[in-house]
Design a protein around this motif. Structure first.
Motif, PDB file in Angstrom:
ATOM      1  N   VAL A 181       0.836  -1.209   0.000  1.00  0.00           N
ATOM      2  CA  VAL A 181       0.000   0.000   0.000  1.00  0.00           C
ATOM      3  C   VAL A 181       0.863   1.249   0.000  1.00  0.00           C
ATOM      4  O   VAL A 181       0.749   2.109  -0.883  1.00  0.00           O
ATOM      5  N   ASN A 182       1.737   1.377   0.974  1.00  0.00           N
ATOM      6  CA  ASN A 182       2.624   2.536   1.005  1.00  0.00           C
ATOM      7  C   ASN A 182       3.718   2.443  -0.044  1.00  0.00           C
ATOM      8  O   ASN A 182       4.266   3.462  -0.470  1.00  0.00           O
ATOM      9  N   GLY A 183       4.041   1.230  -0.460  1.00  0.00           N
ATOM     10  CA  GLY A 183       5.007   1.081  -1.542  1.00  0.00           C
ATOM     11  C   GLY A 183       4.489   1.680  -2.836  1.00  0.00           C
ATOM     12  O   GLY A 183       5.213   2.391  -3.541  1.00  0.00           O
ATOM     13  N   ILE A 184       3.214   1.406  -3.174  1.00  0.00           N
ATOM     14  CA  ILE A 184       2.599   1.970  -4.375  1.00  0.00           C
ATOM     15  C   ILE A 184       2.441   3.485  -4.230  1.00  0.00           C
ATOM     16  O   ILE A 184       2.685   4.250  -5.181  1.00  0.00           O
ATOM     17  N   LEU A 185       2.029   3.928  -3.053  1.00  0.00           N
ATOM     18  CA  LEU A 185       1.919   5.358  -2.789  1.00  0.00           C
ATOM     19  C   LEU A 185       3.233   6.066  -3.104  1.00  0.00           C
ATOM     20  O   LEU A 185       3.265   7.086  -3.801  1.00  0.00           O
ATOM     21  N   MET A 186       4.322   5.519  -2.614  1.00  0.00           N
ATOM     22  CA  MET A 186       5.622   6.158  -2.796  1.00  0.00           C
ATOM     23  C   MET A 186       6.180   5.956  -4.204  1.00  0.00           C
ATOM     24  O   MET A 186       6.910   6.805  -4.711  1.00  0.00           O
ATOM     25  N   LEU A 187       5.829   4.855  -4.852  1.00  0.00           N
ATOM     26  CA  LEU A 187       6.268   4.660  -6.234  1.00  0.00           C
ATOM     27  C   LEU A 187       5.705   5.769  -7.119  1.00  0.00           C
ATOM     28  O   LEU A 187       6.449   6.397  -7.893  1.00  0.00           O
ATOM     29  N   PHE A 188       4.411   6.031  -7.004  1.00  0.00           N
ATOM     30  CA  PHE A 188       3.810   7.076  -7.825  1.00  0.00           C
ATOM     31  C   PHE A 188       4.241   8.464  -7.365  1.00  0.00           C
ATOM     32  O   PHE A 188       4.300   9.396  -8.169  1.00  0.00           O
ATOM     33  N   THR A 189       4.549   8.593  -6.085  1.00  0.00           N
ATOM     34  CA  THR A 189       5.119   9.846  -5.596  1.00  0.00           C
ATOM     35  C   THR A 189       6.445  10.130  -6.280  1.00  0.00           C
ATOM     36  O   THR A 189       6.690  11.229  -6.781  1.00  0.00           O
ATOM     37  N   VAL A 190       7.324   9.137  -6.288  1.00  0.00           N
ATOM     38  CA  VAL A 190       8.651   9.303  -6.869  1.00  0.00           C
ATOM     39  C   VAL A 190       8.566   9.575  -8.367  1.00  0.00           C
ATOM     40  O   VAL A 190       9.265  10.455  -8.898  1.00  0.00           O
ATOM     41  N   LEU A 191       7.723   8.825  -9.076  1.00  0.00           N
ATOM     42  CA  LEU A 191       7.585   9.042 -10.519  1.00  0.00           C
ATOM     43  C   LEU A 191       7.107  10.458 -10.819  1.00  0.00           C
ATOM     44  O   LEU A 191       7.561  11.087 -11.778  1.00  0.00           O
ATOM     45  N   THR A 192       6.208  10.969  -9.973  1.00  0.00           N
ATOM     46  CA  THR A 192       5.720  12.334 -10.154  1.00  0.00           C
ATOM     47  C   THR A 192       6.806  13.352  -9.843  1.00  0.00           C
ATOM     48  O   THR A 192       6.952  14.369 -10.553  1.00  0.00           O
ATOM     49  N   GLN A 193       7.556  13.114  -8.787  1.00  0.00           N
ATOM     50  CA  GLN A 193       8.605  14.051  -8.386  1.00  0.00           C
ATOM     51  C   GLN A 193       9.608  14.301  -9.511  1.00  0.00           C
ATOM     52  O   GLN A 193      10.123  15.415  -9.650  1.00  0.00           O
ATOM     53  N   LEU A 194       9.868  13.293 -10.296  1.00  0.00           N
ATOM     54  CA  LEU A 194      10.818  13.445 -11.394  1.00  0.00           C
ATOM     55  C   LEU A 194      10.318  14.433 -12.450  1.00  0.00           C
ATOM     56  O   LEU A 194      11.115  15.019 -13.187  1.00  0.00           O
ATOM     57  N   LEU A 195       8.998  14.634 -12.514  1.00  0.00           N
ATOM     58  CA  LEU A 195       8.401  15.490 -13.541  1.00  0.00           C
ATOM     59  C   LEU A 195       8.087  16.898 -13.047  1.00  0.00           C
ATOM     60  O   LEU A 195       7.794  17.785 -13.854  1.00  0.00           O
ATOM     61  N   VAL A 196       8.129  17.103 -11.728  1.00  0.00           N
ATOM     62  CA  VAL A 196       7.690  18.390 -11.186  1.00  0.00           C
ATOM     63  C   VAL A 196       8.551  19.565 -11.642  1.00  0.00           C
ATOM     64  O   VAL A 196       8.001  20.629 -11.999  1.00  0.00           O
ATOM     65  N   PRO A 197       9.902  19.491 -11.644  1.00  0.00           N
ATOM     66  CA  PRO A 197      10.674  20.660 -12.091  1.00  0.00           C
ATOM     67  C   PRO A 197      10.296  21.142 -13.488  1.00  0.00           C
ATOM     68  O   PRO A 197      10.144  22.350 -13.714  1.00  0.00           O
ATOM     69  N   SER A 198      10.114  20.206 -14.419  1.00  0.00           N
ATOM     70  CA  SER A 198       9.735  20.619 -15.772  1.00  0.00           C
ATOM     71  C   SER A 198       8.302  21.141 -15.804  1.00  0.00           C
ATOM     72  O   SER A 198       7.983  22.069 -16.559  1.00  0.00           O
ATOM     73  N   ALA A 199       7.419  20.579 -14.972  1.00  0.00           N
ATOM     74  CA  ALA A 199       6.041  21.082 -14.910  1.00  0.00           C
ATOM     75  C   ALA A 199       6.005  22.510 -14.380  1.00  0.00           C
ATOM     76  O   ALA A 199       5.224  23.340 -14.868  1.00  0.00           O
ATOM     77  N   LEU A 200       6.840  22.822 -13.394  1.00  0.00           N
ATOM     78  CA  LEU A 200       6.909  24.185 -12.872  1.00  0.00           C
ATOM     79  C   LEU A 200       7.372  25.165 -13.946  1.00  0.00           C
ATOM     80  O   LEU A 200       6.838  26.275 -14.068  1.00  0.00           O
ATOM     81  N   ARG A 201       8.370  24.747 -14.722  1.00  0.00           N
ATOM     82  CA  ARG A 201       8.867  25.635 -15.772  1.00  0.00           C
ATOM     83  C   ARG A 201       7.829  25.852 -16.862  1.00  0.00           C
ATOM     84  O   ARG A 201       7.738  26.931 -17.451  1.00  0.00           O
ATOM     85  N   ARG A 202       7.018  24.839 -17.112  1.00  0.00           N
ATOM     86  CA  ARG A 202       6.048  24.943 -18.198  1.00  0.00           C
ATOM     87  C   ARG A 202       4.753  25.639 -17.772  1.00  0.00           C
ATOM     88  O   ARG A 202       4.192  26.458 -18.522  1.00  0.00           O
ATOM     89  N   PHE A 203       4.247  25.329 -16.576  1.00  0.00           N
ATOM     90  CA  PHE A 203       2.928  25.817 -16.176  1.00  0.00           C
ATOM     91  C   PHE A 203       2.967  26.886 -15.076  1.00  0.00           C
ATOM     92  O   PHE A 203       1.989  27.607 -14.900  1.00  0.00           O
ATOM     93  N   GLY A 204       4.061  26.962 -14.308  1.00  0.00           N
ATOM     94  CA  GLY A 204       4.130  27.914 -13.215  1.00  0.00           C
ATOM     95  C   GLY A 204       3.658  27.320 -11.899  1.00  0.00           C
ATOM     96  O   GLY A 204       3.150  26.196 -11.842  1.00  0.00           O
ATOM     97  N   TRP A 205       3.802  28.105 -10.831  1.00  0.00           N
ATOM     98  CA  TRP A 205       3.522  27.606  -9.481  1.00  0.00           C
ATOM     99  C   TRP A 205       2.042  27.350  -9.231  1.00  0.00           C
ATOM    100  O   TRP A 205       1.680  26.316  -8.631  1.00  0.00           O
TER     101      TRP A 205
END
Length: 381
Positions: A52-76
């Motif tokens: 349960v928490n393993g899946i939670l954190m897996l999708f957390t980590v996958l999302t974290q990898l995309l956040v810097p580029s999402a901030l640059r593209r869409f803003g805060w």
């Protein structure tokens, strides 16, 4: 120290960041120990509950990898608001079913939101506060994270068993109240640094590895303390000890890092993790009769290292990069944190199913022992 911390809290945007963080981590923390219990209520074994928490954190980590580029593209603004919605809204699904498949699905959705909030939160600390006071600011941010954990990680299992799971699921919806402060904070945080060249991930190796090991231990204990001890009351006390010492340590090490530097404190805290996990492994060696003293002392020692290394490794990560790479440093740090938390949950569940919780705890402690040479590398800086 008090006046310095107050001045940090008065920095523009910091109050909104604290409010947003308290609401988001309340929703997150409430379900962290309770969602695996809900899966067990539905018939899952320890291995399934660990997922349960393993899946939670897996999708957390996958999302974290995309956040810097999402901030640059869409803003805060849109990124912060979307993160709060994704963290809170899927929690409603836990009211519907306790089947493992359903729990894993909604945990994955919540992981998307948590991935956004963790990266943006720590990156905003670096953006809002002068580097000379960054350790203190990280300490305040850490208190906003740890406060909900003290209440809900330690008390969540007891509340779920005595009052009912529905109360915890309602708390899990609190991130939805954070949409307004997230929007307002996004309006204030107008500057989104543009990345210049490839982020220096090699320089982030040391803090991320140290963080990964200690969160492996912390994630294991948070996910399964209720199952590895002989009574709900004892597990509540142990989790309270863990979360309180984590909060105090994460806060106090901020000032120490600003004054003396972060690196000199890392190796003693790694050794503290090993000592704490060793005591905990001894304490839970008999599943029918937990040994109280080593359980509580071990929980306190792990809490000290868990909180202290969270602060120090984030300071080291931001020190290792230029401002344009703060987003990447935040993402890398959060990947280490949440990968460790998720792996701790999965590993201890799998090992406990095959052997015992005592064996699982000792093996997780051995992983921290392997990182002592990494911690010693920068002890004089």
């Amino acid at each position: 120290m008090k006046s310095l911390n107050n001045s940090v809290l008065r920095e523009p945007g910091m109050p909104l960041l604290v409010i947003m963080t308290v609401l988001s981590f309340s929703g997150f923390a409430a379900l962290l120990p309770v969602a695996p219990m809900w899966a067990i209520e539905g018939g899952a074994d320890a291995g399934g509950a660990g997922l349960v928490n393993g899946i939670l954190m897996l999708f957390t980590v996958l999302t974290q990898l995309l956040v810097p580029s999402a901030l640059r593209r869409f803003g805060w603004e849109p990124v912060l608001v979307t993160g709060m919605i994704l963290l809170g809204l899927p929690t409603a699904g836990f009211f519907l079913s306790n089947s493992l498949g359903s729990i894993l699905f909604f945990s994955a959705l919540r992981g998307l939101g948590f991935g956004v909030i963790t990266v943006t939160g720590s990156a905003l600390v670096a953006e809002l506060v002068d580097p000379m006071r960054r350790g203190q600011a990280i300490g305040i941010y850490g208190l906003a994270i740890a406060g909900p954990q003290i209440i809900f990680i330690s008390g969540g299992p007891w509340l779920a068993e005595t009052v009912g799971f529905g109360l915890i699921f309602a708390v899990g919806l609190l991130p939805l109240l954070g949409v307004v402060p997230a929007y307002l904070l996004g309006k204030k945080a107008e500057r989104v640094p543009k990345s210049e060249g490839k982020p220096p991930y090699g320089q982030l190796f040391r803090p991320v590895v140290l963080l990964l090991a200690v969160t492996l231990a912390g994630g294991a204990l948070i996910s399964f303390m209720a199952q590895m001890t002989s009574s709900a009351g004892l597990s509540t006390i142990a989790l309270l000890v863990l979360t309180v010492t984590t909060a105090v340590s994460r806060w106090r090490f901020g000032g120490l890092a600003d004054t003396y530097g972060a690196s000199r404190f890392t190796w003693p805290l790694v050794v503290t993790t090993v000592a704490g996990m060793s005591l905990l492994g001894w304490a839970v060696s008999d599943p029918d009769s937990t040994i109280v003293a080593p359980l509580l002392i071990g929980a306190a020692l792990v809490g000290i290292s868990y909180g202290g290394l969270q602060n120090l490794t984030l300071v080291l990560a931001f020190q290792a990069v230029k401002r344009e790479h703060y987003g990447s440093a935040s993402a890398s740090w959060n990947v280490g944190f949440d990968a460790g938390t998720g792996l701790g949950s999965v590993l201890i569940g799998a090992i406990a199913t095959a052997f015992s919780f005592s064996t699982a705890v000792l093996l997780v402690g051995a992983v921290s022992l392997l990182t002592v040479p990494v911690a010693l590398r920068g002890r004089h800086s």
